[in-house]
Design a protein around this motif. Structure first.
Motif, PDB file in Angstrom:
ATOM      1  N   GLY A  71      48.894  23.507  42.667  1.00 42.85           N
ATOM      2  CA  GLY A  71      50.164  23.001  41.585  1.00 42.85           C
ATOM      3  C   GLY A  71      48.866  23.865  39.666  1.00 42.85           C
ATOM      4  N   LEU A  72      47.752  23.832  40.161  1.00 45.12           N
ATOM      5  CA  LEU A  72      47.185  24.828  39.061  1.00 45.12           C
ATOM      6  C   LEU A  72      47.751  25.961  39.120  1.00 45.12           C
ATOM      7  CD1 LEU A  72      45.178  24.088  36.472  1.00 45.12           C
ATOM      8  CD2 LEU A  72      43.451  24.384  38.433  1.00 45.12           C
ATOM      9  N   TYR A  73      47.544  26.711  38.031  1.00 43.54           N
ATOM     10  CA  TYR A  73      47.265  28.209  37.817  1.00 43.54           C
ATOM     11  C   TYR A  73      46.833  29.287  37.357  1.00 43.54           C
ATOM     12  CZ  TYR A  73      52.186  28.606  40.591  1.00 43.54           C
ATOM     13  OH  TYR A  73      53.051  29.188  41.019  1.00 43.54           O
ATOM     14  N   LYS A  74      45.459  30.077  37.484  1.00 46.65           N
ATOM     15  CA  LYS A  74      44.635  30.438  36.273  1.00 46.65           C
ATOM     16  C   LYS A  74      45.253  31.676  36.641  1.00 46.65           C
ATOM     17  CE  LYS A  74      41.068  31.967  41.136  1.00 46.65           C
ATOM     18  NZ  LYS A  74      40.245  31.569  40.655  1.00 46.65           N
ATOM     19  N   LEU A  75      43.852  32.154  35.710  1.00 45.71           N
ATOM     20  CA  LEU A  75      44.312  33.224  34.626  1.00 45.71           C
ATOM     21  C   LEU A  75      43.304  34.067  35.145  1.00 45.71           C
ATOM     22  CD1 LEU A  75      45.721  35.311  32.629  1.00 45.71           C
ATOM     23  CD2 LEU A  75      44.135  35.006  31.516  1.00 45.71           C
ATOM     24  N   LEU A  76      43.835  35.942  36.232  1.00 44.33           N
ATOM     25  CA  LEU A  76      42.819  36.742  36.217  1.00 44.33           C
ATOM     26  C   LEU A  76      43.225  37.835  36.739  1.00 44.33           C
ATOM     27  CD1 LEU A  76      44.445  37.171  39.500  1.00 44.33           C
ATOM     28  CD2 LEU A  76      42.914  34.973  39.903  1.00 44.33           C
ATOM     29  N   LEU A  77      41.867  38.385  36.828  1.00 43.43           N
ATOM     30  CA  LEU A  77      42.215  40.308  37.141  1.00 43.43           C
ATOM     31  C   LEU A  77      42.661  40.481  38.831  1.00 43.43           C
ATOM     32  CD1 LEU A  77      39.475  42.286  35.504  1.00 43.43           C
ATOM     33  CD2 LEU A  77      41.892  41.857  34.664  1.00 43.43           C
ATOM     34  N   HIS A  78      44.252  41.128  38.362  1.00 41.24           N
ATOM     35  CA  HIS A  78      45.429  41.446  39.908  1.00 41.24           C
ATOM     36  C   HIS A  78      45.423  42.721  40.260  1.00 41.24           C
ATOM     37  CE1 HIS A  78      48.193  40.615  42.475  1.00 41.24           C
ATOM     38  NE2 HIS A  78      49.235  41.437  42.161  1.00 41.24           N
ATOM     39  N   TYR A  79      45.045  43.617  40.914  1.00 41.48           N
ATOM     40  CA  TYR A  79      45.203  45.033  41.123  1.00 41.48           C
ATOM     41  C   TYR A  79      47.153  45.390  41.157  1.00 41.48           C
ATOM     42  CZ  TYR A  79      45.092  49.006  43.425  1.00 41.48           C
ATOM     43  OH  TYR A  79      45.330  51.042  43.072  1.00 41.48           O
ATOM     44  N   LYS A  80      47.110  46.322  40.439  1.00 40.24           N
ATOM     45  CA  LYS A  80      48.756  46.911  40.574  1.00 40.24           C
ATOM     46  C   LYS A  80      48.826  47.882  40.376  1.00 40.24           C
ATOM     47  CE  LYS A  80      51.920  47.331  37.337  1.00 40.24           C
ATOM     48  NZ  LYS A  80      52.292  48.740  38.015  1.00 40.24           N
ATOM     49  N   GLY A  81      48.878  49.017  42.045  1.00 34.60           N
ATOM     50  CA  GLY A  81      48.828  50.295  41.797  1.00 34.60           C
ATOM     51  C   GLY A  81      50.319  50.868  41.088  1.00 34.60           C
TER      52      GLY A  81
END
Length: 199
Positions: A174-184
Motif C-alpha cells: 500500500g505504500l508508494y515511493k518516489l524513485l528513478l524509473h527507466y523509460k526508453g
C-alpha cells in the motif's frame, strides 16, 4: 530607447526570457560554454502538489523521507505536501526536451531538495539552491518536460532516460515511493507522467 554598443566580433546566442527581460550569452569559445551550464533563473519558484496516476500525493514526511500517500482535502494543506519548482537557465548547446529545474520542500526552515542516486533511489537532501552549476549533470537537476496541461515528466540530468516515478514499495503493501524509473525514448510509460496541482 537607448541602445548599448556591443563588439560585433563576439557572437551571442539567445538564452531565455526572464522577468520581462531578454537574456543572451556570449559564445566566443567552447570553454565559455562549459563554465556554467546551469544558472538559477530570477523567477521565484512555483509551488505545487505532485500527484501520481494512482491519485497519491508526494509528501516529505516528518522523519525526512519522500513517500506517496492518499490524502484528503484537509491533509493536502500540510506544508509537507507542497513542493517548489525552481527553474534554471541552460547554457548547453545541445537542445533538450524540457527546462532544467530543482524540486524542494521545506522542513523546519531548511530546503530539502529532491536528489537521485545511481541505484535509482530518490531522497531529500538539505541544500541551499546553487546559483550556478558547472557541468551538464547534477544529482538534484531534472529536465521538466510538459506533456499536457498540468502533466509533465522529470528526467534526471545524471541518468539519461530515467524519470521520477511512483512505484509500490515491495516491503510495505500500500505504500508508494518516489524513485528513478527507466523509460526508453519511444516507450509509452504512464508511470513517469506526474500531475502538478496548486490546491
Amino acid at each position: 530607447m537607448a541602445a548599448s554598443h556591443c563588439d560585433p566580433s563576439i557572437p551571442i546566442r539567445f538564452q531565455d526570457i526572464c522577468q520581462d527581460s531578454f537574456y543572451f550569452t556570449e559564445t566566443e569559445t567552447d570553454a565559455d560554454l562549459q563554465e556554467d551550464d546551469f544558472c538559477k533563473c530570477g523567477r521565484e519558484a512555483k509551488t505545487f502538489m505532485i500527484e501520481s496516476n494512482e491519485r497519491k500525493f508526494l509528501i516529505l514526511t516528518t522523519d525526512g523521507t519522500l513517500e506517496a500517500q492518499d490524502l484528503d482535502q484537509v491533509e493536502r494543506g500540510r506544508s509537507g505536501c507542497k513542493f517548489n519548482i525552481q527553474e534554471y537557465l541552460d547554457s548547453s548547446s545541445q537542445p533538450k526536451m524540457g527546462k532544467p529545474v530543482m524540486l524542494y520542500a521545506s522542513k523546519d526552515g531548511q530546503k530539502m531538495v529532491v536528489c537521485c542516486r545511481e541505484n535509482g533511489d530518490v531522497y531529500p537532501k538539505p541544500m541551499d539552491l546553487p546559483t550556478n552549476i558547472s557541468g551538464e549533470e547534477h544529482e538534484a537537476m531534472f529536465y521538466q518536460e510538459r506533456i499536457s496541461c498540468g502533466r509533465c515528466r522529470f528526467e534526471s540530468t545524471m541518468y539519461k532516460n530515467h524519470f521520477l516515478a511512483f512505484e509500490p514499495d515491495q516491503n510495505i503493501p500500500g505504500l508508494y515511493k518516489l524513485l528513478l524509473h527507466y523509460k526508453g525514448e519511444t516507450e509509452v510509460d504512464e508511470s513517469c507522467n506526474l500531475t502538478l496541482t496548486t490546491k
